[in-house]
Structure formats: C-alpha cells, structure tokens
Motif scaffolding. Sequence first.
Motif, mmCIF file in Angstrom:
data_model
loop_
_atom_site.group_PDB
_atom_site.id
_atom_site.type_symbol
_atom_site.label_atom_id
_atom_site.label_comp_id
_atom_site.label_asym_id
_atom_site.label_seq_id
_atom_site.Cartn_x
_atom_site.Cartn_y
_atom_site.Cartn_z
ATOM 1 N N HIS A 93 0.824 -1.210 0.000
ATOM 2 C CA HIS A 93 0.000 0.000 0.000
ATOM 3 C C HIS A 93 0.860 1.263 0.000
ATOM 4 O O HIS A 93 0.484 2.266 -0.605
ATOM 5 N N GLU A 94 2.017 1.196 0.661
ATOM 6 C CA GLU A 94 2.898 2.370 0.698
ATOM 7 C C GLU A 94 3.498 2.630 -0.692
ATOM 8 O O GLU A 94 3.651 3.791 -1.090
ATOM 9 N N ARG A 96 2.077 1.975 -3.547
ATOM 10 C CA ARG A 96 1.013 2.584 -4.339
ATOM 11 C C ARG A 96 0.791 4.044 -3.941
ATOM 12 O O ARG A 96 0.598 4.918 -4.798
ATOM 13 N N ALA A 97 0.838 4.315 -2.641
ATOM 14 C CA ALA A 97 0.650 5.693 -2.170
ATOM 15 C C ALA A 97 1.740 6.607 -2.715
ATOM 16 O O ALA A 97 1.468 7.751 -3.120
ATOM 17 N N ARG A 100 1.083 7.279 -6.385
ATOM 18 C CA ARG A 100 -0.034 8.223 -6.551
ATOM 19 C C ARG A 100 0.390 9.656 -6.225
ATOM 20 O O ARG A 100 -0.038 10.600 -6.880
#
Length: 197
Positions: A93-94, A96-97, A100
């Motif tokens: 998730h990090e 992807r963050a 983004r």
Amino acid sequence: MTARPAERRGRLDRETVLASAESIVDRDGFDALSMTLLAAELDTRVSSLYNHVTNLEDLRSEIQVRAMSLLGRQVQRAAMGHAGADGLRVLSHELRAFARAFPQRYAALTRAPIDRDGFFAAAGDVIEAMGVMVRSTGLPERQTIPTGMAIFSALHGFVALEASGYFDGVPELEDVFEQVVRGAVTAAVLEVTTPRG
C-alpha cells in the motif's frame, strides 16, 4: 524590493537546483526535463547550472536517486511495527501511495538507472524493508531477493497501469488492487509451506 536576476542566481545551490528539477518532473514528466527549462524555471543562465550539476544526465540521475531515497524513507516508516504477510501488505500500500503522490518520479525511478551504484545504494532502505518482511514469513535467505522482486513486479504492473489512466472509471479498483496484493503476498507465504518438486 524585488531582487534582480543576478541576486537570485547568487543564491543558487545544488539543493535548490535539484528541488526545482523535481518540480519540473512532477509537473511535466521526466523526459521534459532539460537544462534550458530548468534555467528558465530558476531565472538563471544555463551556464550557471553547471556550477551545481555536471550535465543533464547527472541531473536526471539525481532525480532517480532522490526519488528512490524518498520512497525508502516512506516504506521504512510504514514498516515499523509490522512483519510477515501483514508487513508485505503495508509495504504494498505504501508503494502505491508513493506512486499516486509522485507519479512522474515513480516513473523515473522504475526506468533503468543512470547511475547504478548510486541508485542501488539509495534503494537500500526499500530492499531492507522488503527483505525483513519476506524473511519474517519464514522464507529462507536465498529466496528473499527473488521473492521481493516478484512481489514488486506484480505491484508495479498494477501501479503503472493505474498511473497511465488505464483503470480510469473502474468502479471496483480498490478490490482489484487488494486482489493483486493478496495474490502476491499469498504466493510468497505459500513458498514456506509448499515443497519444490
């Protein structure tokens, strides 16, 4: 009183030049970065930039290295207090963050590195965080790097498609990402319990 261009140029340093270059990359993309554009952004002469960077290749190399260093700091912070499959999900998730928040810098750092030694030195935090999480699933040391690379490859496929706009309008996108993460993490964990033929 407004500073004259010569006065503004006198305050230039390497950090200011690199930060401005990052702003151009964030706005226009890695390929748009040029010494001419950077000089215009800083209201200085191109020749003045060579006091702080060797050439355009050096500048682009630094963008890659700094992007990787920033990603490393972020994943290290995110990894605190996590381990195993949970830790791998957190790192997923990090990643992807980061992509983004800085899509153009992410695209730059996933190209072939210009300065391989500097780039992989900067990647130390990312490699360490991923290695800790992979090892904490119970995988033997020899499988740590290949497994980390496999997980990153799966995640990068999704992240790159998302950044390109390929997934625009997909209502279940979060579910898709969770499935990609679940698949990558599950495959890594299954390596611990599934004997190789």
